[in-house]
Design an enzyme around this catalytic site. Sequence first.
Site, PDB file in Angstrom:
ATOM      1  N   HIS A  14       0.837  -1.196   0.000  1.00 26.56           N
ATOM      2  CA  HIS A  14       0.000   0.000   0.000  1.00 26.56           C
ATOM      3  C   HIS A  14       0.873   1.247   0.000  1.00 26.56           C
ATOM      4  O   HIS A  14       1.912   1.302   0.658  1.00 26.56           O
ATOM      5  CB  HIS A  14      -0.911   0.009   1.217  1.00 26.56           C
ATOM      6  CG  HIS A  14      -2.125   0.854   1.050  1.00 26.56           C
ATOM      7  ND1 HIS A  14      -2.080   2.234   1.125  1.00 26.56           N
ATOM      8  CD2 HIS A  14      -3.418   0.537   0.777  1.00 26.56           C
ATOM      9  CE1 HIS A  14      -3.293   2.720   0.924  1.00 26.56           C
ATOM     10  NE2 HIS A  14      -4.122   1.718   0.707  1.00 26.56           N
ATOM     11  N   HIS A  15       0.440   2.256  -0.753  1.00 28.86           N
ATOM     12  CA  HIS A  15       1.213   3.499  -0.842  1.00 28.86           C
ATOM     13  C   HIS A  15       1.263   4.222   0.503  1.00 28.86           C
ATOM     14  O   HIS A  15       2.137   5.070   0.741  1.00 28.86           O
ATOM     15  CB  HIS A  15       0.613   4.417  -1.909  1.00 28.86           C
ATOM     16  CG  HIS A  15       1.628   5.207  -2.663  1.00 28.86           C
ATOM     17  ND1 HIS A  15       2.649   5.886  -2.048  1.00 28.86           N
ATOM     18  CD2 HIS A  15       1.785   5.450  -3.990  1.00 28.86           C
ATOM     19  CE1 HIS A  15       3.387   6.510  -2.955  1.00 28.86           C
ATOM     20  NE2 HIS A  15       2.886   6.257  -4.135  1.00 28.86           N
ATOM     21  N   ALA A  16       0.345   3.907   1.415  1.00 28.54           N
ATOM     22  CA  ALA A  16       0.416   4.475   2.754  1.00 28.54           C
ATOM     23  C   ALA A  16       1.575   3.890   3.543  1.00 28.54           C
ATOM     24  O   ALA A  16       2.072   4.509   4.489  1.00 28.54           O
ATOM     25  CB  ALA A  16      -0.894   4.219   3.512  1.00 28.54           C
TER      26      ALA A  16
END
Length: 465
Positions: free
Chosen positions: A140-142
């Site tokens: 996830h880009h988070a």
Amino acid sequence: MTPTLIDPTSLAFLMSESRAMPTHVASLQLFEKPPGASRDYARQVYERFIGVEDINPLFLKRPVRSWRTAGQWMWEPDAQFDIEHHVRHSALPKPGRVRELLELCSRLHGTPLSRDRPLWEAHVIEGLRDGRFAVYVKLHHALVDGISASRLLMNTLSTDPTDREIVPMWAARPPRERSTGRNETNDVSSELLRAARGLATDAAGMPGALVRTLTRGVRDETSAVSMHAPKTIFNTTITGSRRFAAQSWPLARLVAISKASGTTVNDVVLAMCGGAVRGYLEDLGELPDASLVAMVPIGLNAKDSQSASSEGGNAVGTVMARLATDVADPAERLARIHAGMQDGKRALSEMTPNQIVAMSAVGMTPAMLLPLLGLQGVVRPPFNLIISNVPGARETHYLGGAKLVGTYPLSVPMQGMALNITCASYAGSMEFGLTGCRRSVPHLQWLLRHLDDELGNLERVAGVA
């Protein structure tokens, strides 16, 4: 690992995510088996992957929000971590072509990650008829930005073809021993004081940075803000279905063009993409009169660190680059892109990293607001597509003796931005990964042909063909 607050940039990736717009990044790595390897080598790799007992804390944390966190989004360790949920073994259907591999990756990339668990997956894929196997990993880009994800992946590989050790990216490694002879408490206090002073300086300079950024946007100059992008077929409502296409070109070809034309390799990448998108839209009868604008992410720590942080996070700024799709001459297109990027770099050099992040957030705000208001495809988009160039390894790498022969990035199409082109350099090649909404970007593979044609056109006009 105690719960920690999710930083604002990472939180933005969580909050903007929907079923139609998963916000994870991924990599497809293609391997040749070691000499003399058995037919079940891919199975052996999978078993080594799931056999890890000590997990890197980055790969244990999941996002939570409850009364216990006072309503704040926090990272907390998953107390019921299940390695077999995150690491999976797949096989391609016959005839086992690259086409079947890309179709599988397209489906995997369109599936959001579950927030009940740590936000990552890895798939060991066999069944290619030429005997190779693949590893598809998504995060996830988070959790991490694209550059950090690339480094995490490459740091698990070896440059020694005889090295049979397999240490996946989610395996914990002992921290490097430090023997500085200094008082650690004083070091931390000094670091906090320096950080506080830096934030105060950044805050004082924000109004001036904002005025300069907006002025450049109004003047149609390269900056973190764009106000002159035309409407295109890419700027529409997207679905969660994805299509992925990938291809490699020798890096030496791009370097030769950059040297002959006095530009950078990144300029050449943008010119290839600009010419390819122009040809693709012409084929569909959808080329606008005005130049398309690409949002180009910039890793702020790219020059400062050669290893990804074990704590993850995002340190990314953006510039809006005009692709000169309104001109037919490849030489003029490259020259315009080079001039624009030089201008944009000068503007960024006047700002601190925190100011760049803040101005980039200003430039991204319209892209986030238009889908919320249901206006994508109705009003002018802030930009038309996303193009990233991730620096990679120069040497050939190996996984337990298996040679890495290709590494292709998959990224995030956004609502109102249905196409993402990301490339990564590796061992003398430039590897392009094209990720698009399956419904909004017809015949995505046509872009590969146009990229190849445009590379040839640039060689011709640069006199290196």
